[in-house]
Design a protein around this motif. Sequence first.
Motif, short mmCIF file in Angstrom:
data_model
loop_
_atom_site.label_atom_id
_atom_site.label_comp_id
_atom_site.label_asym_id
_atom_site.label_seq_id
_atom_site.Cartn_x
_atom_site.Cartn_y
_atom_site.Cartn_z
N GLU A 1 0.98 0.17 -5.64
CA GLU A 1 -0.05 -0.63 -4.97
C GLU A 1 -1.44 -0.09 -5.30
OE1 GLU A 1 -1.29 -2.05 -0.45
OE2 GLU A 1 0.49 -0.80 -0.76
N ALA A 2 -1.57 1.25 -5.33
CA ALA A 2 -2.86 1.86 -5.66
C ALA A 2 -3.28 1.53 -7.10
CB ALA A 2 -2.77 3.38 -5.47
N GLU A 3 -2.28 1.38 -7.98
CA GLU A 3 -2.57 1.00 -9.36
C GLU A 3 -2.78 -0.50 -9.52
OE1 GLU A 3 -0.01 2.88 -12.41
OE2 GLU A 3 0.87 4.00 -10.74
N LYS A 4 -2.69 -1.24 -8.40
CA LYS A 4 -2.87 -2.70 -8.38
C LYS A 4 -1.82 -3.44 -9.19
CE LYS A 4 -7.84 -2.35 -7.57
NZ LYS A 4 -9.22 -2.76 -8.01
N LEU A 5 -0.62 -2.84 -9.28
CA LEU A 5 0.47 -3.46 -10.02
C LEU A 5 1.37 -4.30 -9.13
CD1 LEU A 5 1.48 -0.49 -12.36
CD2 LEU A 5 -0.05 -2.40 -12.85
N ILE A 6 1.32 -4.06 -7.81
CA ILE A 6 2.10 -4.86 -6.88
C ILE A 6 1.23 -5.25 -5.69
CG2 ILE A 6 4.31 -3.78 -7.52
CD1 ILE A 6 4.14 -2.16 -4.91
N LEU A 7 1.67 -6.29 -5.00
CA LEU A 7 1.05 -6.76 -3.77
C LEU A 7 2.14 -6.93 -2.73
CD1 LEU A 7 -1.14 -9.57 -5.39
CD2 LEU A 7 -1.95 -7.32 -4.68
N TYR A 8 1.76 -7.09 -1.49
CA TYR A 8 2.78 -7.35 -0.46
C TYR A 8 2.25 -8.35 0.55
CZ TYR A 8 0.31 -4.29 2.85
OH TYR A 8 -0.63 -3.73 3.67
N SER A 9 3.19 -9.00 1.20
CA SER A 9 2.88 -9.85 2.34
C SER A 9 3.79 -9.43 3.48
CB SER A 9 3.09 -11.33 2.00
OG SER A 9 4.41 -11.56 1.52
N SER A 10 3.37 -9.67 4.70
CA SER A 10 4.15 -9.27 5.87
C SER A 10 4.88 -10.48 6.44
CB SER A 10 3.25 -8.66 6.95
OG SER A 10 2.65 -7.47 6.48
N ILE A 11 6.16 -10.31 6.73
CA ILE A 11 6.94 -11.38 7.34
C ILE A 11 7.54 -10.87 8.65
CG2 ILE A 11 7.44 -12.51 5.15
CD1 ILE A 11 10.24 -11.27 5.30
N GLN A 12 7.63 -11.74 9.61
CA GLN A 12 8.19 -11.39 10.92
C GLN A 12 9.59 -11.96 11.04
OE1 GLN A 12 6.50 -9.59 13.58
NE2 GLN A 12 8.64 -9.48 14.25
N GLU A 13 10.56 -11.10 11.26
CA GLU A 13 11.93 -11.54 11.46
C GLU A 13 12.42 -10.99 12.78
OE1 GLU A 13 14.33 -10.43 8.16
OE2 GLU A 13 13.50 -11.95 6.82
N GLY A 14 12.67 -11.88 13.74
CA GLY A 14 13.13 -11.45 15.05
C GLY A 14 12.04 -10.75 15.83
N MET A 15 12.45 -9.80 16.66
CA MET A 15 11.53 -9.12 17.56
C MET A 15 11.05 -7.77 17.00
SD MET A 15 11.28 -11.25 20.00
CE MET A 15 10.45 -10.26 21.26
N GLY A 16 11.53 -7.39 15.82
CA GLY A 16 11.16 -6.09 15.28
C GLY A 16 9.79 -6.11 14.63
N ARG A 17 9.47 -4.99 13.98
CA ARG A 17 8.19 -4.88 13.27
C ARG A 17 8.20 -5.77 12.05
NH1 ARG A 17 7.25 1.29 11.99
NH2 ARG A 17 5.41 0.35 11.01
N PRO A 18 7.04 -6.30 11.66
CA PRO A 18 6.96 -7.10 10.43
C PRO A 18 7.40 -6.27 9.22
CG PRO A 18 4.96 -7.33 11.72
CD PRO A 18 5.74 -6.21 12.35
N GLN A 19 8.03 -6.92 8.28
CA GLN A 19 8.45 -6.26 7.05
C GLN A 19 7.47 -6.58 5.93
OE1 GLN A 19 12.68 -5.67 5.80
NE2 GLN A 19 12.98 -7.51 7.05
N HIS A 20 7.24 -5.60 5.07
CA HIS A 20 6.45 -5.84 3.88
C HIS A 20 7.37 -6.35 2.77
CE1 HIS A 20 3.00 -2.85 5.07
NE2 HIS A 20 3.05 -3.94 5.82
#
Length: 224
Positions: A47-66
């Motif tokens: 990510e620091a090398e700007k080679l990947i990106l992420y988005s956050s998704i919410q599944e159920g009641m837990g923490r969002p996943q990247h």
Amino acid sequence: MATTQQSSTKHEILEYLLKHSRATAFELAEILNISPQAIRRHLKDLEAEKLILYSSIQEGMGRPQHVYHLSREGRDRLQRGDSYGEFAVSLLDTLAETVGRDQVSTILRKQWERKAQEYRDRLGKGSLKERVENLVELRKAEGFMAECHPVESNESESDRFILMEHNCAISNVAESFPSICGHELEMFAAVLCDCTVERTHWIINGEHRCGYLVQGRKPCAELD
């Protein structure tokens, strides 16, 4: 040694994201058989090398996943010969200005006809499965992340395969001269001329791979 291993793991992450479009850290840890903590370190570096990106998704009641996916820079990193691609685009632009884009298209068609004959000479006279597998190896040697898979079918009269290329080694050229992709389809049809070849996926259309359905039909004559 450790640095080489880390580099190899990062490359495997990039290749997996290229082939599968997206993945979570947990999925990558399972696929690559390393700890989630190690995967997260690699993902942070990428990510620091700007080679990947992420988005956050919410599944159920837990923490969002990247959910991670390749950036444009990440996809470019997996392309080979980018400097040659830039030179080729510049050369084709100059030709287009000199002789016109229609004439450039004719030149590209002639190039693919030569390439088709070269491939056919090297593929041999084996079964369709053997020839498609040999074609995949030739494409790999030219910088394409190619693979093929048989297509399950109830029709016994013909063999069917999906030929996939997860990157485009000539992406710079294809973006500026998209007609080259049409010539590539014609080339595959000429190489496997006892088959029908249909495009199923196309990177230029925003999909994460190019794909072709190859289906056997009849014996072919020699190219002119």
